[in-house]
Design an enzyme around this catalytic site. Structure first.
Site, PDB file in Angstrom:
ATOM      1  N   ARG A  15      45.742  30.966  45.797  1.00 23.19           N
ATOM      2  CA  ARG A  15      45.662  32.098  46.927  1.00 23.19           C
ATOM      3  C   ARG A  15      44.103  32.108  47.427  1.00 23.19           C
ATOM      4  O   ARG A  15      44.199  31.947  48.541  1.00 23.19           O
ATOM      5  CB  ARG A  15      46.408  33.206  46.172  1.00 23.19           C
ATOM      6  CG  ARG A  15      46.842  34.051  47.597  1.00 23.19           C
ATOM      7  CD  ARG A  15      45.665  35.118  48.176  1.00 23.19           C
ATOM      8  NE  ARG A  15      44.984  35.794  47.036  1.00 23.19           N
ATOM      9  CZ  ARG A  15      43.928  36.567  47.106  1.00 23.19           C
ATOM     10  NH1 ARG A  15      43.498  36.637  48.426  1.00 23.19           N
ATOM     11  NH2 ARG A  15      43.442  37.327  46.278  1.00 23.19           N
ATOM     12  N   ASP A  16      43.424  32.861  46.800  1.00 25.82           N
ATOM     13  CA  ASP A  16      42.170  33.422  47.189  1.00 25.82           C
ATOM     14  C   ASP A  16      41.221  32.272  47.634  1.00 25.82           C
ATOM     15  O   ASP A  16      40.513  32.224  48.409  1.00 25.82           O
ATOM     16  CB  ASP A  16      41.417  34.203  46.052  1.00 25.82           C
ATOM     17  CG  ASP A  16      40.328  35.176  46.701  1.00 25.82           C
ATOM     18  OD1 ASP A  16      39.743  34.597  47.464  1.00 25.82           O
ATOM     19  OD2 ASP A  16      40.015  36.065  46.130  1.00 25.82           O
ATOM     20  N   HIS A 207      38.423  41.481  39.196  1.00 26.07           N
ATOM     21  CA  HIS A 207      38.263  40.514  40.294  1.00 26.07           C
ATOM     22  C   HIS A 207      37.031  40.428  40.851  1.00 26.07           C
ATOM     23  O   HIS A 207      36.714  41.399  41.788  1.00 26.07           O
ATOM     24  CB  HIS A 207      39.567  40.899  41.238  1.00 26.07           C
ATOM     25  CG  HIS A 207      39.479  39.754  42.373  1.00 26.07           C
ATOM     26  ND1 HIS A 207      40.775  39.003  42.276  1.00 26.07           N
ATOM     27  CD2 HIS A 207      38.712  39.650  43.456  1.00 26.07           C
ATOM     28  CE1 HIS A 207      40.565  37.939  43.344  1.00 26.07           C
ATOM     29  NE2 HIS A 207      39.223  38.579  43.994  1.00 26.07           N
ATOM     30  N   HIS A 209      33.778  38.598  42.559  1.00 26.51           N
ATOM     31  CA  HIS A 209      33.234  37.626  43.354  1.00 26.51           C
ATOM     32  C   HIS A 209      31.777  37.436  42.853  1.00 26.51           C
ATOM     33  O   HIS A 209      31.090  38.240  42.865  1.00 26.51           O
ATOM     34  CB  HIS A 209      33.465  37.842  44.877  1.00 26.51           C
ATOM     35  CG  HIS A 209      34.750  37.711  45.630  1.00 26.51           C
ATOM     36  ND1 HIS A 209      35.115  36.696  46.169  1.00 26.51           N
ATOM     37  CD2 HIS A 209      35.835  38.406  45.426  1.00 26.51           C
ATOM     38  CE1 HIS A 209      36.425  36.689  46.541  1.00 26.51           C
ATOM     39  NE2 HIS A 209      37.001  37.879  46.104  1.00 26.51           N
ATOM     40  N   CYS A 240      36.564  35.971  51.322  1.00 22.31           N
ATOM     41  CA  CYS A 240      37.485  36.680  52.154  1.00 22.31           C
ATOM     42  C   CYS A 240      37.633  36.546  53.543  1.00 22.31           C
ATOM     43  O   CYS A 240      36.143  36.670  54.028  1.00 22.31           O
ATOM     44  CB  CYS A 240      37.145  38.259  51.776  1.00 22.31           C
ATOM     45  SG  CYS A 240      38.226  39.232  52.653  1.00 22.31           S
ATOM     46  N   ASN A 249      35.026  33.488  43.926  1.00 16.72           N
ATOM     47  CA  ASN A 249      35.283  34.103  42.670  1.00 16.72           C
ATOM     48  C   ASN A 249      34.511  33.439  41.474  1.00 16.72           C
ATOM     49  O   ASN A 249      34.033  32.203  41.653  1.00 16.72           O
ATOM     50  CB  ASN A 249      36.740  34.213  42.300  1.00 16.72           C
ATOM     51  CG  ASN A 249      37.737  34.853  43.270  1.00 16.72           C
ATOM     52  OD1 ASN A 249      38.223  34.173  44.071  1.00 16.72           O
ATOM     53  ND2 ASN A 249      37.889  36.241  42.907  1.00 16.72           N
TER      54      ASN A 249
END
Length: 311
Positions: A15-16, A207, A209, A240, A249
């Site tokens: 996803r990210d 989470h 980054h 993002c 990440n």
């Protein structure tokens, strides 16, 4: 506090990571990578997000991805939802877990969602109740907890109160995101401990980054606070689309290597994750910021298989 004996990693790369790429990854390739991550021992994978394809074209096949996921009892598949429509789609896709995410910095909330944090909380509260009515487990995620425009400019009192509120709603877990990569170890310690005081038994997830290269240092600081769940991304993919300068990440392979070196169990096969990372890099024709996957590929002679699009 002693370090945890075991840590659970959730790979959010499908996803990210994938959402940040201009070149569309075919559905078959997405499912291949998700399957490879499951085979590598990742107990939880964020497989997609249910967002409008006009804003995030990479996620236009969310339902198709969910429909093709291998049926496994040892893996939790989660999907990101940002609004009630997204939640409806996740319910229809038969996911058992959803990840909600809202801003904690008012300007960030206005910039990205055109609403105040207060309004975002009210909507998320209704979404949690709706998800529970459908028998779904909910991870509540808070964005920019460690800063939006400058380190620490998100009010910690607001983060703590929001944490208390959603923990009381019976969420499965609470995720604190360093969306901009502004956090440093001291801030991790201070903010994690402040939130832990109001969570009771609700598990805490980080989470992180790695925008400023402190991702793994921040992991170690969190471990010392007893945090035993982290989001990671194969090869360090991610970013993002709505935060300028945000990079990937913490890499799944790199994080597992750190944890293994500390004697902390993860159940993750670093080599298998590295092969999946090499597969994605081969398809996209680019390198991602994670370190270990390229070393593992050389050590084990991993060869990326041909991609389904023939590219």
């Amino acid at each position: 506090m002693s370090l945890p004996d075991r840590v659970e990693l959730c790979d959010v790369g499908p996803r990210d990571g994938f959402q940040f790429e201009d070149q569309f990854l075919p559905t078959d390739l997405k499912v291949e990578i998700i399957t490879a991550l499951a085979d590598a021992g990742l107990p939880r994978i964020q497989v997609t997000s249910f967002v409008h394809p006009e804003w995030v074209p990479q996620m236009k096949d969310a339902e198709a991805v969910c429909d093709r996921l291998p049926d496994r009892e040892d893996v939790t598949y989660a999907g990101l939802v940002l609004n009630p429509k997204g939640l409806e789609r996740a319910v229809a896709a038969n996911l058992s877990h959803v990840d909600l995410s809202i801003a904690t910095h008012d300007q960030h909330s206005r910039d990205n969602a055109n609403r105040t944090v207060e309004a975002a909380v009210a909507q998320a509260e209704e979404m949690v109740r709706s998800a529970h009515q459908h028998g779904m487990e909910v991870q509540m995620g808070f964005q920019t907890v460690f800063g939006y425009q400058a380190p620490g400019d998100t009010p910690i009192d607001q983060v703590v109160e929001m944490s208390r509120h959603f923990a009381d709603l019976g969420i499965e877990s609470l995720s604190l995101a360093d969306s901009t990569g502004l956090a440093h170890p001291r801030m991790i310690t201070e903010r994690v401990q402040a939130v832990q005081e109001v969570l009771n038994d609700t598990p805490l997830v980080l989470h992180l980054h790695d925008t400023r290269g402190l991702g793994l240092a921040n992991v170690y600081a969190a471990l010392q606070c007893g945090v035993d769940r982290f989001d990671t991304s194969l090869a360090g993919m991610g970013g993002c689309p709505f935060i300028e300068g945000a990079t990937g990440n913490i890499a799944t392979e790199d994080t597992a290597y750190l944890l293994d070196g500390l004697g902390i169990e993860t159940g993750v096969d670093r080599t298998a994750v590295g092969q999946a990372s090499a597969r994605v890099e081969s398809f996209l024709g680019k390198e991602f910021p994670g370190k270990l996957h390229r070393l593992l590929s050389r050590e084990h002679g991993a060869e990326a298989s041909p991609d389904p699009a023939g590219q």
